[in-house]
Design an enzyme around this catalytic site. Structure first.
Site, mmCIF file in Angstrom:
data_model
loop_
_atom_site.group_PDB
_atom_site.id
_atom_site.type_symbol
_atom_site.label_atom_id
_atom_site.label_comp_id
_atom_site.label_asym_id
_atom_site.label_seq_id
_atom_site.Cartn_x
_atom_site.Cartn_y
_atom_site.Cartn_z
ATOM 1 C CE LYS A 53 11.332 10.236 -28.982
ATOM 2 N NZ LYS A 53 10.335 11.289 -28.658
ATOM 3 C CD GLN A 97 6.778 11.167 -27.579
ATOM 4 O OE1 GLN A 97 7.943 10.956 -27.299
ATOM 5 N NE2 GLN A 97 6.397 11.480 -28.804
ATOM 6 C CG ASP A 120 12.022 16.716 -27.352
ATOM 7 O OD1 ASP A 120 12.596 15.900 -28.098
ATOM 8 O OD2 ASP A 120 10.891 16.513 -26.870
#
Lengths: 292, 292
Positions: A53, A97, A120
């Protein structure tokens, strides 16, 4: 028949081209998108994902800030970090995460992220819009990536029978809502570990999506000849012949390539799309905040 | 075969018995649940529904306040009303009766209701929890009523093939999520007006749910012999032989009673359950606020 390979890397690269233009436009108005990634603990796979990422951010000139927290961090400490990032006007997008250390409530942390910074797309308020029939907000990255990949590949979705194996909050559940939306118009079946006659059910699919996280669970003979197969699984299997000692395989048996009309590879299928959609959401949050 | 009638009135009455006990317990601590119903305009069907909801409140000693707004009320006026009710500590639950006047954004109004007072369960933050796999919050009334009715009737849901015809934000979409949850474990198909071979698809169902709002759309021969049929539709059809000039029919042909093993009637099936679940949510909001 050998399936056409649905090249997620190429599709993701196309998306990055469009994002670069939007990032340039933002820069012209004095803004650069800024993503904050919170990682708690030392999970090796998480570090690999976060690294990928961050590299995507670098390619696109998206600023990224990584907040490393010890595996011993308390729930309250993670909450404080999220609250600080919510309040920080220089941060556009926030990602925590997964997985968090055992016993830490991931959904509760997710729901503390400001919905406007939820890159997200896992916040209840963002997921709820999909139930309401509104897909104009921040979408969860993997399901959104699957939708883009189907579109990019020219797969006929309207009227198609889609069978999704797996009902996670991350993939299966939101993807079923996206595919069933008005204007998308797939007939969607959500199947899972408790489904009976799973093989026969999968063979009804024009579009078969495997998202269970179990190497090769979907056998080649579960695929109807000519079906489109989207393999969301990324599983490590031991392979002493490789330098790392393992290789990545999907949820679908590789021999399904001989049956399907088109199929995503693992790696290089859905994975790059998830990251591209994360970048897309990050640019989106910056644009929305810029317009405020 | 003649289907067992799934008696929604009887099931709703059972639920009311349990609610009365909880309302008595609340009263002992000095609280009475209080529902506010906002109705905008003169839609005759809305007035019938709101009347039925108010009568249920009376039966249960739930306080209800009805706010009648003219059909000419502006969006901002409705927003102000909702904000005032959110801020009013004496109000536990808020419901804005659908439909709002043409052109007024119902979802936007819904999302302004405080999620903790959202007794319809239509707020994005409440719907999103279903995607997250959490059914412990305020659930949308009709889908929750269908789930309770299946449980009350002893229908085996785990592993069953459920086919839902209709993908509304009110019924089809959230019900598909409830049926697919871990621990409920149906294999769920969401079908709709764009689905191909709808009849054959419906015939695969162990549990067939019709929620389209079209009189008799689901023909008797779409029902697999022995299937359970849940008919959510409530449609008016002209009937000069009645004093009102119409009668209520479901989305499923009445002759399906000769094919199914169990089926809900219209009226008297899902309808009473929707109201019972609204009462249940109202008691729930009062209990949650009481515990604060």
């Amino acid at each position: 028949m050998t399936a056409e390979i649905i090249d997620g890397k190429a599709c993701a690269a196309d998306i990055e081209v469009g994002l670069k233009q939007r990032i340039t436009a933002l820069a012209a108005s004095g803004r650069s998108p800024h993503l904050a990634v919170v990682i708690v603990g030392e999970d090796p796979a998480s570090r690999v994902y976060v690294g990928a990422k961050q590299r995507a951010c670098e390619r696109l000139a998206i600023e990224s800030t990584r907040i490393d927290m010890a595996s011993t961090a308390s729930f309250d400490e993670v909450v404080s970090t999220v609250r600080r990032l919510n309040a920080d006007d220089s941060i556009d997008g926030i990602l925590v995460q997964s997985p968090l250390p055992a016993g830490m409530d991931e959904v509760a942390i997710t729901d503390l992220i400001s919905p406007a910074k939820d890159v997200d797309g896992f916040h209840a308020a963002n997921l709820g819009r999909l139930v309401q029939g509104d897909t104009s907000g921040l979408l969860p990255c993997t399901p959104a990536g699957v939708m883009r990949l189907l579109d990019w590949s020219g797969v006929e979705v309207s009227g198609a029978r889609a069978v999704i194996v797996g009902r996670s909050r991350i993939v299966g559940m939101p993807l079923s809502l996206l595919l069933a939306q008005k204007g998308v118009d797939a007939t969607v079946t959500i199947a899972h570990s408790r489904s009976r006659e799973l093989a026969a059910l999968c063979r009804q699919a024009d579009i078969l999506v495997a998202a269970v996280g179990s190497a090769g669970l979907v056998a080649a003979d579960w695929v109807r000849p000519g079906a489109v197969v989207i393999d969301v699984g990324v599983n490590r299997v031991d392979d002493p012949g490789t330098t790392r000692g393992y290789r990545l395989v999907g949820d679908v048996e590789a021999t399904a390539f001989e049956v399907a009309s088109a199929m995503t590879p693992v790696p290089g299928g859905v994975g790059p799309m998830t990251i591209a959609m994360l970048m897309s959401n990050t640019v989106r949050t910056a644009e929305m905040r810029s317009a405020d």
